[in-house]
Write an enzyme that holds these catalytic residues in place. Structure first.
Site, PDB file in Angstrom:
ATOM      1  N   GLY A  39      99.836  -9.916  89.588  1.00 43.65           N
ATOM      2  CA  GLY A  39     100.809 -10.535  88.541  1.00 43.65           C
ATOM      3  C   GLY A  39     102.203 -10.521  88.996  1.00 43.65           C
ATOM      4  O   GLY A  39     102.456 -10.005  89.936  1.00 43.65           O
ATOM      5  N   GLN A  44     111.317 -10.626  88.475  1.00 44.88           N
ATOM      6  CA  GLN A  44     110.845 -10.266  89.637  1.00 44.88           C
ATOM      7  C   GLN A  44     111.529 -11.206  90.831  1.00 44.88           C
ATOM      8  O   GLN A  44     111.512 -10.924  91.805  1.00 44.88           O
ATOM      9  CB  GLN A  44     109.615  -9.924  90.071  1.00 44.88           C
ATOM     10  CG  GLN A  44     108.848  -8.644  89.237  1.00 44.88           C
ATOM     11  CD  GLN A  44     107.431  -8.367  89.451  1.00 44.88           C
ATOM     12  OE1 GLN A  44     106.521  -8.866  88.809  1.00 44.88           O
ATOM     13  NE2 GLN A  44     107.155  -7.525  90.403  1.00 44.88           N
ATOM     14  N   CYS A  92     103.545  -2.160  92.911  1.00 48.06           N
ATOM     15  CA  CYS A  92     104.323  -3.303  92.423  1.00 48.06           C
ATOM     16  C   CYS A  92     105.237  -3.857  93.446  1.00 48.06           C
ATOM     17  O   CYS A  92     105.574  -3.345  94.437  1.00 48.06           O
ATOM     18  CB  CYS A  92     105.332  -2.516  91.520  1.00 48.06           C
ATOM     19  SG  CYS A  92     106.305  -3.848  90.654  1.00 48.06           S
ATOM     20  N   LEU A  93     105.138  -5.354  93.422  1.00 47.26           N
ATOM     21  CA  LEU A  93     105.782  -6.075  94.434  1.00 47.26           C
ATOM     22  C   LEU A  93     107.349  -5.777  94.410  1.00 47.26           C
ATOM     23  O   LEU A  93     107.990  -5.831  95.489  1.00 47.26           O
ATOM     24  CB  LEU A  93     105.631  -7.488  94.118  1.00 47.26           C
ATOM     25  CG  LEU A  93     104.329  -7.956  94.153  1.00 47.26           C
ATOM     26  CD1 LEU A  93     104.286  -9.615  93.853  1.00 47.26           C
ATOM     27  CD2 LEU A  93     103.861  -7.646  95.615  1.00 47.26           C
ATOM     28  N   HIS A 134     101.678  -3.863  82.684  1.00 44.20           N
ATOM     29  CA  HIS A 134     102.662  -3.671  83.824  1.00 44.20           C
ATOM     30  C   HIS A 134     103.453  -5.100  83.729  1.00 44.20           C
ATOM     31  O   HIS A 134     104.637  -4.632  83.842  1.00 44.20           O
ATOM     32  CB  HIS A 134     101.669  -3.605  85.198  1.00 44.20           C
ATOM     33  CG  HIS A 134     102.622  -3.601  86.360  1.00 44.20           C
ATOM     34  ND1 HIS A 134     102.619  -2.211  87.053  1.00 44.20           N
ATOM     35  CD2 HIS A 134     103.367  -4.552  86.775  1.00 44.20           C
ATOM     36  CE1 HIS A 134     103.299  -2.712  87.985  1.00 44.20           C
ATOM     37  NE2 HIS A 134     103.896  -3.734  88.038  1.00 44.20           N
ATOM     38  N   GLU A 135     103.041  -6.176  83.625  1.00 43.68           N
ATOM     39  CA  GLU A 135     103.680  -7.400  83.837  1.00 43.68           C
ATOM     40  C   GLU A 135     104.922  -7.463  82.591  1.00 43.68           C
ATOM     41  O   GLU A 135     106.118  -7.749  82.782  1.00 43.68           O
ATOM     42  CB  GLU A 135     103.117  -8.591  83.966  1.00 43.68           C
ATOM     43  CG  GLU A 135     102.318  -8.454  85.288  1.00 43.68           C
ATOM     44  CD  GLU A 135     102.974  -8.258  86.537  1.00 43.68           C
ATOM     45  OE1 GLU A 135     104.109  -8.678  86.667  1.00 43.68           O
ATOM     46  OE2 GLU A 135     102.393  -7.770  87.384  1.00 43.68           O
ATOM     47  N   HIS A 138     108.151  -5.606  82.769  1.00 44.91           N
ATOM     48  CA  HIS A 138     109.124  -6.254  83.412  1.00 44.91           C
ATOM     49  C   HIS A 138     109.969  -6.832  82.615  1.00 44.91           C
ATOM     50  O   HIS A 138     111.223  -6.865  82.972  1.00 44.91           O
ATOM     51  CB  HIS A 138     108.451  -6.885  84.384  1.00 44.91           C
ATOM     52  CG  HIS A 138     108.166  -6.291  85.933  1.00 44.91           C
ATOM     53  ND1 HIS A 138     108.955  -5.622  86.885  1.00 44.91           N
ATOM     54  CD2 HIS A 138     106.984  -6.223  86.368  1.00 44.91           C
ATOM     55  CE1 HIS A 138     108.148  -5.152  87.751  1.00 44.91           C
ATOM     56  NE2 HIS A 138     107.110  -5.629  87.546  1.00 44.91           N
TER      57      HIS A 138
END
Length: 169
Positions: A39, A44, A92-93, A134-135, A138
């Site tokens: 995701g 991000q 996570c990216l 999680h997304e 952000h």
């Protein structure tokens, strides 16, 4: 990690179906695919809007994960379905090369809109619920390490999972 844009609360989308929204979604899809992400949230990539995308078929970063349909979710709202939580490993990216054991609600309902402004309303569980939580974190300026209860369960992927062929985060 450390970029102040990742710590801000994102602004809601007010116009749907615009060329600007389509360009943002194309950039997000390209970034997520290039990085093998499950995701991605608009903050991000430096855009402070309440937009997330997610979806997974087979992913080297999450080899045990069940499939999650590709979804564009705009202005999401999450409602836990009960109190049951489950800990699971997350990467996570925005926190490359690291993983942590994060508690998340096991089942939840999420609502929001697709790119055309049509409503989305789903009840999901397990990995799908984890990815959405999680997304959406952000969008509220929260990176997953803030959710970890036991920091002994947070570290570099290659140290925590030696010899495993997980792709870089």
């Amino acid at each position: 990690m450390g970029d102040p844009r990742l710590l801000r609360v994102a602004e809601p989308i007010t116009s749907f179906g615009t060329p600007e929204l389509e360009a943002l979604l194309a950039d997000m899809r390209d970034t997520m695919r290039e990085q093998n992400g499950a995701g991605l949230a608009a903050p991000q990539i430096g855009v402070g809007l309440r937009v997330v995308i997610f979806g997974i078929e087979a992913n080297p970063r999450y080899p045990e994960a069940e499939p999650v349909p590709f979804t564009v979710l705009i202005n999401p709202q999450l409602m836990p379905m009960g109190e049951e939580m489950e800990e699971g490993w997350e990467g996570c990216l925005s926190v490359p090369g690291m993983r942590g054991l994060v508690p998340r609600y096991r089942e939840l309902r999420y609502t929001g809109f697709d790119p055309a402004g049509h409503p989305i309303d789903r009840t999901v569980r397990d990995f799908h619920a984890r990815v959405v939580q999680h997304e959406v974190d952000h969008l509220d300026g929260i990176l997953y390490p803030r959710r970890i209860r036991d920091l002994t369960q947070f570290g570099f992927t290659d140290v925590l999972f030696p010899g495993q062929k997980l792709a870089d985060d």
